[in-house]
Design an enzyme around this catalytic site. Structure first.
Site, short mmCIF file in Angstrom:
data_model
loop_
_atom_site.label_atom_id
_atom_site.label_comp_id
_atom_site.label_asym_id
_atom_site.label_seq_id
_atom_site.Cartn_x
_atom_site.Cartn_y
_atom_site.Cartn_z
N GLN A 163 -4.40 -15.32 10.66
CA GLN A 163 -3.75 -14.12 11.17
C GLN A 163 -3.63 -12.95 10.07
O GLN A 163 -3.83 -11.55 10.44
CB GLN A 163 -2.21 -14.40 11.52
CG GLN A 163 -1.50 -13.24 12.34
CD GLN A 163 -0.07 -14.05 12.56
OE1 GLN A 163 0.05 -14.85 13.66
NE2 GLN A 163 0.90 -13.86 11.66
N GLU A 207 -0.22 -4.98 12.74
CA GLU A 207 0.43 -4.76 11.33
C GLU A 207 -0.16 -3.66 10.47
O GLU A 207 0.11 -3.82 9.36
CB GLU A 207 0.77 -6.13 10.77
CG GLU A 207 1.78 -6.89 11.58
CD GLU A 207 2.44 -8.09 10.75
OE1 GLU A 207 1.93 -8.32 9.66
OE2 GLU A 207 3.09 -8.64 11.32
N ASP A 242 -1.81 -15.62 5.90
CA ASP A 242 -1.14 -16.35 6.68
C ASP A 242 -1.91 -17.07 7.90
O ASP A 242 -2.51 -16.14 8.64
CB ASP A 242 -0.01 -15.40 7.37
CG ASP A 242 0.94 -16.06 8.45
OD1 ASP A 242 0.60 -17.42 8.60
OD2 ASP A 242 1.73 -15.19 9.12
N GLU A 285 0.74 -18.96 4.09
CA GLU A 285 1.88 -19.22 4.92
C GLU A 285 1.27 -20.23 6.05
O GLU A 285 0.39 -19.97 6.32
CB GLU A 285 2.44 -18.06 5.49
CG GLU A 285 3.54 -17.90 6.42
CD GLU A 285 3.74 -16.48 6.85
OE1 GLU A 285 3.62 -15.39 5.81
OE2 GLU A 285 4.15 -16.06 8.00
N ASP A 310 6.88 -20.39 7.84
CA ASP A 310 7.27 -19.45 8.82
C ASP A 310 7.74 -20.01 9.97
O ASP A 310 9.11 -20.35 10.17
CB ASP A 310 6.14 -18.17 8.79
CG ASP A 310 6.46 -17.35 9.79
OD1 ASP A 310 7.60 -17.17 10.35
OD2 ASP A 310 5.75 -16.49 10.30
N LYS A 335 12.85 -14.28 8.04
CA LYS A 335 12.98 -13.49 9.18
C LYS A 335 14.47 -13.47 9.61
O LYS A 335 14.89 -14.38 10.38
CB LYS A 335 12.01 -13.66 10.37
CG LYS A 335 10.54 -13.52 9.61
CD LYS A 335 9.53 -13.89 10.78
CE LYS A 335 8.11 -13.63 10.41
NZ LYS A 335 7.20 -14.31 11.32
N ARG A 364 8.70 -8.44 11.28
CA ARG A 364 8.12 -8.93 12.48
C ARG A 364 6.93 -7.89 12.90
O ARG A 364 6.84 -6.59 12.74
CB ARG A 364 9.09 -9.10 13.72
CG ARG A 364 10.18 -9.99 13.39
CD ARG A 364 9.98 -11.09 13.00
NE ARG A 364 8.97 -12.03 13.71
CZ ARG A 364 9.28 -12.99 14.28
NH1 ARG A 364 10.55 -13.49 14.19
NH2 ARG A 364 8.32 -13.85 14.94
N SER A 365 5.82 -8.34 13.72
CA SER A 365 4.82 -7.70 14.12
C SER A 365 5.30 -6.49 14.88
O SER A 365 4.98 -5.31 15.00
CB SER A 365 3.62 -8.37 14.85
OG SER A 365 4.41 -9.13 15.99
N LYS A 386 6.82 -9.11 2.96
CA LYS A 386 5.79 -9.10 3.52
C LYS A 386 6.11 -7.99 4.87
O LYS A 386 6.91 -8.25 5.53
CB LYS A 386 5.31 -10.38 4.23
CG LYS A 386 4.11 -10.57 4.72
CD LYS A 386 3.73 -11.89 5.28
CE LYS A 386 4.23 -12.19 6.71
NZ LYS A 386 3.57 -13.09 7.55
P1 PGA Z 1 5.29 -12.25 14.30
O1 PGA Z 1 4.33 -12.93 13.30
O2 PGA Z 1 6.01 -11.15 13.85
O3 PGA Z 1 4.24 -11.55 15.31
O4 PGA Z 1 5.81 -13.20 14.95
C1 PGA Z 1 4.44 -12.46 11.70
C2 PGA Z 1 3.94 -13.76 11.13
O5 PGA Z 1 3.54 -14.86 11.71
O6 PGA Z 1 4.30 -13.82 9.85
ZN ZN Z 2 3.48 -16.13 9.67
#
Ligand code: PGA
Ligand code: ZN
Length: 424
Positions: A163, A207, A242, A285, A310, A335, A364-365, A386
């Site tokens: 990702q 992102e 990640d 990650e 995560d 998070k 978050r995304s 991050k």
């Molecule tokens: P997400 O992903 O905010 O879309 O859940 C971010 C990550 O996996 O670190």
């Molecule tokens: Zn992640």
């Protein structure tokens, strides 16, 4: 101090960077000071996160948050009216009790978190101090940014399976220099991607990183390394990934899908070991799925780098306690909306630190322009953040707030640099 008593709580629907609705909460004290906070949303979410409440139905494709807003104004607001805004823990636990479910699904983690964060801001504003200082009188560490320059996985419309491909400017002397470096590498990378894959390939993912039509992990790493070399900053930069492996894992077969192959846990660990032998990667990650505890333990034992959980921990103190005992992972991705209150998230960070785990604060995304995690990462002296590429307002708002904080702290500011895991 009666002026700090909560007088009013409001909430509304605003848009996040994907154009989806999210909840914005206001907490207003008796002396008329307001704290406001937006709730972010994940896309590549973990199965064990606290649950946001969405309306369903037709509006916004079912993603409306009017029910959560109603819970803020009709349930939470009346219950916390008159409480002191500095009583963060009391207030958070009252909301947990009002909700009554283990995953905050009744009132909604979005309703609860909005009020939790807005209250902290209201208290800091009412006391006339920055939020990071309100959280921690000893806050002074500026984090190393793990800057996500190539997007794949659920965050991009390409077929790159991992990702996030990130640079980690641990060799900068200040946070300001880290941003300068990151912006320079990003520009080099964009040029390189356009040269190699055509200009359509420089379109960006969720992102803010480029999302080129690459399917191979090493090919993406090679682009990143070349851009870094061309920027002239190679000696100051290492790398991070990640894998977001929960989304590569097939529960039926117990295998990971990667580059046309089906890998067992051991094969995945071997793949990553070869990768970190080829590139100076210092942090990975979610190398394995959120349920693969034994795999995480093995990866932590076999890969001599930071292994960040995560989806694996979901910022959940109970999960961290259990899994740290097994030495599964050695760092927490933090998070705040994965758990849903500021108090529990701070518990999660403390628990991680006490287990000698690193803590990486993360966006978050689905973000808004609210920069609150910038204050939180400094407040925790966490040492790592991050928050995407150094482009797009919902990402730069965090970076820009950190630049302000670095200036505000002046000579006592310390950039975590190579000590990112234990930044003291
Ligand atoms: P997400 O992903 O905010 O879309 O859940 C971010 C990550 O996996 O670190
Ligand atoms: Zn992640």
């Amino acid at each position: 101090m009666s002026g700090l008593r909560i007088e009013e709580v409001r909430a509304r629907e605003v848009l996040d960077c994907r154009g989806n609705p999210t909840l914005q909460a206001d907490v207003i004290t008796k002396n008329g000071i307001m704290g406001r906070a937006d709730v972010p949303a994940g896309l590549s979410t973990g199965a064990y996160e606290a649950k946001e409440l969405r309306d369903g139905g037709e509006r916004y494709g079912g993603l409306g948050v009017r029910k959560a807003i109603k819970n803020v104004t009709e349930v939470i607001g009346p219950a916390i009216k008159g409480m002191d805004a500095t009583d963060q823990r009391k207030l958070d636990y009252l909301m947990i009790e009002l909700d009554g479910t283990p995953d905050k699904s009744r009132l909604g983690a979005n309703a609860i978190l909005g009020v939790s964060l807005a209250t902290a801001r209201a208290a800091a504003n009412a006391l006339g101090v920055s939020l990071y200082k309100y959280i921690n009188v000893n806050a002074h560490v500026l984090p190393v940014p793990l800057v996500n320059l190539i997007n794949g996985g659920k965050h991009a419309s390409n077929d790159l399976e991992f990702q996030e491909f990130c640079i980690f400017p641990v060799g900068a002397d200040t946070f300001g220099e880290a941003m300068e470096i990151s912006a320079a590498v990003n520009l080099e990378l964009r040029e390189l991607i356009i040269d190699r894959y055509g200009k359509i390939a420089a379109n960006i993912g969720d992102e803010g990183g480029v999302a080129p039509p690459i399917t191979n992990v090493r090919e993406a790493m090679d682009c990143l390394v070349l851009a870094v070399e061309r920027s002239g900053y190679a000696e100051k930069i290492v790398y991070g990934l990640d894998c977001a492996s929960s989304h590569l894992y097939d529960k039926e077969t117990g295998l990971y899908h990667l580059e046309g192959n089906q890998l067992t846990t051991d094969e995945m660990i071997d793949y990553l070991r070869e990768l970190i032998e080829s590139y100076p990667i210092v942090t990975i990650e979610d190398p394995l799925s959120e349920d693969d505890v034994e795999g995480f333990r093995k990866a932590t034992e076999k890969l001599p780098i930071q292994i960040v959980g995560d989806d694996f921990f979901c910022t959940n103190p109970a999960r961290i306690r259990d899994r740290a005992k097994l030495k599964a992972g050695n760092a927490l991705l933090w998070k705040v909306n994965q758990i849903g209150t500021l108090s529990e998230a701070i518990d999660a960070a403390e628990l991680a630190f006490r287990n000698n785990y690193g803590v990486m604060v993360s966006e978050r995304s689905g973000e808004t322009e609210d920069p609150i995690i910038a204050d939180l990462v400094v407040g925790l002296n966490a040492g790592q953040i991050k928050t995407g590429a150094p482009v797009r307002g919902e990402r730069t708002s965090k970076y820009n707030r950190l630049l302000q904080i670095e200036e505000e702290l002046g000579p006592v500011a310390r950039y975590a640099g190579k000590d990112f895991k234990i930044p003291f």
